[in-house]
Design a protein around this motif. Structure first.
Motif, PDB file in Angstrom:
ATOM      1  N   ASP A 341       0.812  -1.219   0.000  1.00  0.00           N
ATOM      2  CA  ASP A 341       0.000   0.000   0.000  1.00  0.00           C
ATOM      3  C   ASP A 341       0.845   1.268   0.000  1.00  0.00           C
ATOM      4  OD1 ASP A 341      -2.416  -1.224  -0.166  1.00  0.00           O
ATOM      5  OD2 ASP A 341      -2.917  -1.057   1.960  1.00  0.00           O
ATOM      6  N   TRP A 342       1.959   1.223   0.707  1.00  0.00           N
ATOM      7  CA  TRP A 342       2.777   2.431   0.844  1.00  0.00           C
ATOM      8  C   TRP A 342       3.404   2.863  -0.480  1.00  0.00           C
ATOM      9  CZ3 TRP A 342       8.349   2.731   0.697  1.00  0.00           C
ATOM     10  CH2 TRP A 342       8.983   1.520   0.432  1.00  0.00           C
ATOM     11  N   LEU A 343       3.380   1.976  -1.492  1.00  0.00           N
ATOM     12  CA  LEU A 343       3.930   2.302  -2.811  1.00  0.00           C
ATOM     13  C   LEU A 343       2.910   2.994  -3.705  1.00  0.00           C
ATOM     14  CD1 LEU A 343       5.872  -1.020  -3.486  1.00  0.00           C
ATOM     15  CD2 LEU A 343       6.832   1.176  -2.785  1.00  0.00           C
ATOM     16  N   ILE A 395      11.968   0.014  -4.652  1.00  0.00           N
ATOM     17  CA  ILE A 395      11.604   0.027  -3.233  1.00  0.00           C
ATOM     18  C   ILE A 395      12.774   0.534  -2.394  1.00  0.00           C
ATOM     19  CG2 ILE A 395      10.987  -1.443  -1.273  1.00  0.00           C
ATOM     20  CD1 ILE A 395       9.333  -3.137  -3.194  1.00  0.00           C
ATOM     21  N   ALA A 396      13.998   0.134  -2.783  1.00  0.00           N
ATOM     22  CA  ALA A 396      15.179   0.618  -2.059  1.00  0.00           C
ATOM     23  C   ALA A 396      15.301   2.131  -2.181  1.00  0.00           C
ATOM     24  CB  ALA A 396      16.437  -0.059  -2.604  1.00  0.00           C
ATOM     25  N   SER A 397      15.093   2.646  -3.382  1.00  0.00           N
ATOM     26  CA  SER A 397      15.187   4.082  -3.613  1.00  0.00           C
ATOM     27  C   SER A 397      14.115   4.832  -2.829  1.00  0.00           C
ATOM     28  CB  SER A 397      15.048   4.384  -5.110  1.00  0.00           C
ATOM     29  OG  SER A 397      15.128   5.764  -5.368  1.00  0.00           O
ATOM     30  N   LEU A 398      12.900   4.319  -2.873  1.00  0.00           N
ATOM     31  CA  LEU A 398      11.814   4.964  -2.144  1.00  0.00           C
ATOM     32  C   LEU A 398      12.015   4.863  -0.634  1.00  0.00           C
ATOM     33  CD1 LEU A 398       8.798   3.833  -4.329  1.00  0.00           C
ATOM     34  CD2 LEU A 398       9.633   6.161  -4.050  1.00  0.00           C
ATOM     35  N   GLY A 399      12.649   3.749  -0.202  1.00  0.00           N
ATOM     36  CA  GLY A 399      12.929   3.602   1.220  1.00  0.00           C
ATOM     37  C   GLY A 399      13.892   4.658   1.719  1.00  0.00           C
ATOM     38  N   LEU A 443       9.196  -1.821   6.542  1.00  0.00           N
ATOM     39  CA  LEU A 443      10.275  -1.168   7.287  1.00  0.00           C
ATOM     40  C   LEU A 443      10.865  -2.110   8.335  1.00  0.00           C
ATOM     41  CD1 LEU A 443       8.652   2.339   7.792  1.00  0.00           C
ATOM     42  CD2 LEU A 443      10.531   1.765   6.261  1.00  0.00           C
ATOM     43  N   ILE A 444      10.009  -2.918   8.958  1.00  0.00           N
ATOM     44  CA  ILE A 444      10.490  -3.907   9.914  1.00  0.00           C
ATOM     45  C   ILE A 444      11.466  -4.848   9.211  1.00  0.00           C
ATOM     46  CG2 ILE A 444       9.833  -5.884  11.354  1.00  0.00           C
ATOM     47  CD1 ILE A 444       9.024  -3.331  12.661  1.00  0.00           C
ATOM     48  N   HIS A 445      11.078  -5.305   8.014  1.00  0.00           N
ATOM     49  CA  HIS A 445      11.949  -6.199   7.242  1.00  0.00           C
ATOM     50  C   HIS A 445      13.312  -5.545   7.022  1.00  0.00           C
ATOM     51  CE1 HIS A 445       7.963  -7.651   5.207  1.00  0.00           C
ATOM     52  NE2 HIS A 445       8.010  -7.942   6.479  1.00  0.00           N
ATOM     53  N   GLU A 446      13.289  -4.275   6.666  1.00  0.00           N
ATOM     54  CA  GLU A 446      14.528  -3.566   6.364  1.00  0.00           C
ATOM     55  C   GLU A 446      15.389  -3.427   7.619  1.00  0.00           C
ATOM     56  OE1 GLU A 446      17.029  -2.249   3.556  1.00  0.00           O
ATOM     57  OE2 GLU A 446      15.007  -2.997   3.215  1.00  0.00           O
ATOM     58  N   TRP A 447      14.783  -3.146   8.759  1.00  0.00           N
ATOM     59  CA  TRP A 447      15.551  -3.001  10.011  1.00  0.00           C
ATOM     60  C   TRP A 447      16.155  -4.343  10.428  1.00  0.00           C
ATOM     61  CZ3 TRP A 447      10.796  -0.015  12.285  1.00  0.00           C
ATOM     62  CH2 TRP A 447      10.762   1.259  11.707  1.00  0.00           C
ATOM     63  N   VAL A 448      15.434  -5.423  10.137  1.00  0.00           N
ATOM     64  CA  VAL A 448      15.986  -6.756  10.422  1.00  0.00           C
ATOM     65  C   VAL A 448      17.164  -7.040   9.504  1.00  0.00           C
ATOM     66  CG1 VAL A 448      15.515  -9.241  10.327  1.00  0.00           C
ATOM     67  CG2 VAL A 448      13.838  -7.691  11.363  1.00  0.00           C
ATOM     68  N   ARG A 449      17.002  -6.728   8.227  1.00  0.00           N
ATOM     69  CA  ARG A 449      18.079  -6.967   7.240  1.00  0.00           C
ATOM     70  C   ARG A 449      19.329  -6.183   7.604  1.00  0.00           C
ATOM     71  NH1 ARG A 449      16.340  -8.324   1.692  1.00  0.00           N
ATOM     72  NH2 ARG A 449      17.829  -6.796   0.945  1.00  0.00           N
ATOM     73  N   ARG A 450      19.142  -4.966   8.127  1.00  0.00           N
ATOM     74  CA  ARG A 450      20.287  -4.113   8.459  1.00  0.00           C
ATOM     75  C   ARG A 450      20.869  -4.428   9.845  1.00  0.00           C
ATOM     76  NH1 ARG A 450      17.364   0.757   6.140  1.00  0.00           N
ATOM     77  NH2 ARG A 450      16.979   1.402   8.297  1.00  0.00           N
ATOM     78  N   GLY A 451      20.238  -5.340  10.559  1.00  0.00           N
ATOM     79  CA  GLY A 451      20.761  -5.723  11.860  1.00  0.00           C
ATOM     80  C   GLY A 451      20.336  -4.807  12.996  1.00  0.00           C
TER      81      GLY A 451
END
Length: 487
Positions: A341-343, A395-399, A443-451
């Motif tokens: 949805d955020w996209l 998605i990375a760019s928009l993030g 965003l949760i996924h991204e924070w997990v991926r980044r540690g």
């Protein structure tokens, strides 16, 4: 955690309306070069080596240049009523010094050469017409009389055959389109100027992208402006290939007019954040055989498809299996729409752009007689692979853009405060307690991926229970494998 366990986690989240999406930020996966036909692979590898440019830049550029050649001369028959043309809107961004200008310059040589050839032929025709008209009026005209260049230029005006342009105003673009079968390719190796114009820097902030919206879908366009002649265009088509810096792309994708109008969803865009390569003494050039092959491909496509008489476009059919592959892709998007949805409206264009890539691949593979070959499932799957690469980059760019959004900062502060106070918490509980806003699960996924967070499956039964915690918390279990990537 093995694949079966991760699959169970995903199913559990879907049941709770908190969806782990298959479409996530991906800045690392290289462009799927194997998805291209062999001729485009050869060009990519040779140009990349010659200019020390990333293949992630060169490979998509080969597709963009082929796209610009197709005009209205060929289209794909899908399971939709309307034809799909192979015209892509592409915007690639790199650091300065990554040879993007050199790459586009080399790839576009045959386009500019063909445009020059046709323009010279057109000017010769205008010259002959002026001579004939003068002779009809003056019987005593000197047999060697020739019109001046000024006379020819005045007669030609804005009617020169045009394939590619760099900068534009909406009125000027409408006029140029009216003289060119309502088709044009917009190409720029420095998109900063055109993005400024698009965003209204010279028009009191008024959005200048209406004609680009029309050009993607083949709609009619009417221009009634005091500084231009009235123009009515029945079915305009555009291909766009913009290159720029990462800062320029982020300015483009963050603009509320670009996003709100739906223009962003029409673009395939990517940040290619590769370091500038070290210089060396090696003599480099594109292999001569590759150059000849590229020129023959592009000139052949232009001869067949650019300036095709109206109504004489070639139709390419799809196999049932190819259509099924596209349907599966679309249904995957639909199933995961809540996490997307955020996209905004971007996911709604992913399948259509995959179709467009498929036609580009098909024509590149069978440049002489593409209509004699059915577009098969393998080509469609390759097109979807390319589209998935763009989706990850988009998605990375928009993030990165979204990271500066105050709402994101508030959400992150809220999540981390909750975890600090409550300790390990399930995703399900974060959703239930309204700690996460709708659409912020990626965003949760991204924070997990980044540690920045850790995740594991805390379930003691068959029903997975994805659980989060801040790194270093002494309550993190030692007997359970951590999920470093929620997918």
């Amino acid at each position: 955690m093995n694949t079966e366990q991760i699959s169970k986690v995903t199913e559990s989240l879907e049941e709770e309306k908190v969806i782990v999406s298959n479409f996530t930020s991906d800045e690392e996966t290289p462009f799927p070069l194997h998805a291209l036909p062999e001729n485009l692979i050869r060009v990519t590898e040779s140009v990349s080596e010659a200019y020390q440019a990333p293949k992630d830049l060169v490979a998509p550029q080969t597709l963009a240049v082929v796209s610009a050649c197709l005009s209205k001369g060929i289209y794909l028959k899908t399971n939709y009523p309307d034809p799909t043309y192979g015209l892509i809107y592409m915007f690639l961004a790199t650091r300065p010094g990554i040879s993007k200008s050199s790459v586009l310059k080399w790839l576009s040589i045959p386009l500019k050469s063909k445009q020059k050839e046709i323009r010279q032929k057109y000017r010769a025709e205008v010259q002959t017409r002026l001579i004939d008209e003068r002779r009809e009026k003056k019987s005593d005209l000197h047999p060697n009389w020739q019109p001046s260049q000024k006379d020819i230029n005045q007669e030609v005006g804005k009617s020169l055959p045009t394939l590619i342009a760099e900068h534009y105003s909406q009125e000027g673009l409408a006029t140029t389109l009216s003289f060119n079968d309502e088709y044009l390719g917009l190409m720029s190796s420095d998109a900063s100027g055109v993005v400024d114009l698009l965003r209204g820097s010279k028009s009191n902030g008024n959005f200048q992208g209406e004609i680009l919206l029309k050009g993607y879908s083949g709609e009619s366009y009417d221009c009634n402006n005091k500084v231009a002649d009235d123009e009515h265009l029945e079915e305009i088509r555009l291909a766009i290939d913009w290159l720029g810096t990462i800062e320029t792309l982020r300015l483009f994708v963050s603009d509320h007019q670009v996003r709100g109008s739906g223009l962003l969803s029409r673009f395939c865009f990517a940040e290619i954040d590769e370091p500038i390569p070290f210089a060396d003494t090696k003599f480099r050039k594109v292999e001569e055989s590759i150059g000849i092959e590229w020129v023959e491909l592009i000139e052949g496509l232009l001869s067949r498809y650019w300036r095709t008489p109206e109504g004489q476009g070639i139709e390419v059919e799809m196999s049932t299996e190819a259509i099924q592959a596209s349907v599966d892709f679309q249904n995957e998007i639909v199933r995961e729409q809540e996490s997307l949805d955020w996209l905004g409206d971007m996911p709604q264009r992913w399948r259509e752009n995959a179709f467009r890539f498929a036609l580009i691949l098909h024509v590149s593979m069978y440049p002489d007689v593409p209509e004699r070959h059915v577009l098969d499932a393998n080509i469609m799957r390759n097109a979807i692979l390319i589209m998935r690469w763009f989706i990850g980059r988009e998605i990375a760019s928009l993030g990165c853009v979204k990271a500066s959004d105050p709402a994101i900062g508030e959400c992150k502060a809220k999540v981390f405060k909750f975890l600090q106070e409550k300790g390990p918490t399930t995703l399900r509980n974060l959703d239930k307690k309204n700690v996460l806003k709708k659409g912020f699960v990626p965003l949760i996924h991204e924070w997990v991926r980044r540690g920045e967070l850790v995740m594991w499956n805390a379930s003691k039964s068959n029903r997975p229970s994805p659980t989060l915690c801040i790194p270093g918390d002494d309550r993190i279990p030692t007997d359970k494998p951590m999920i470093t990537d929620p997918l």
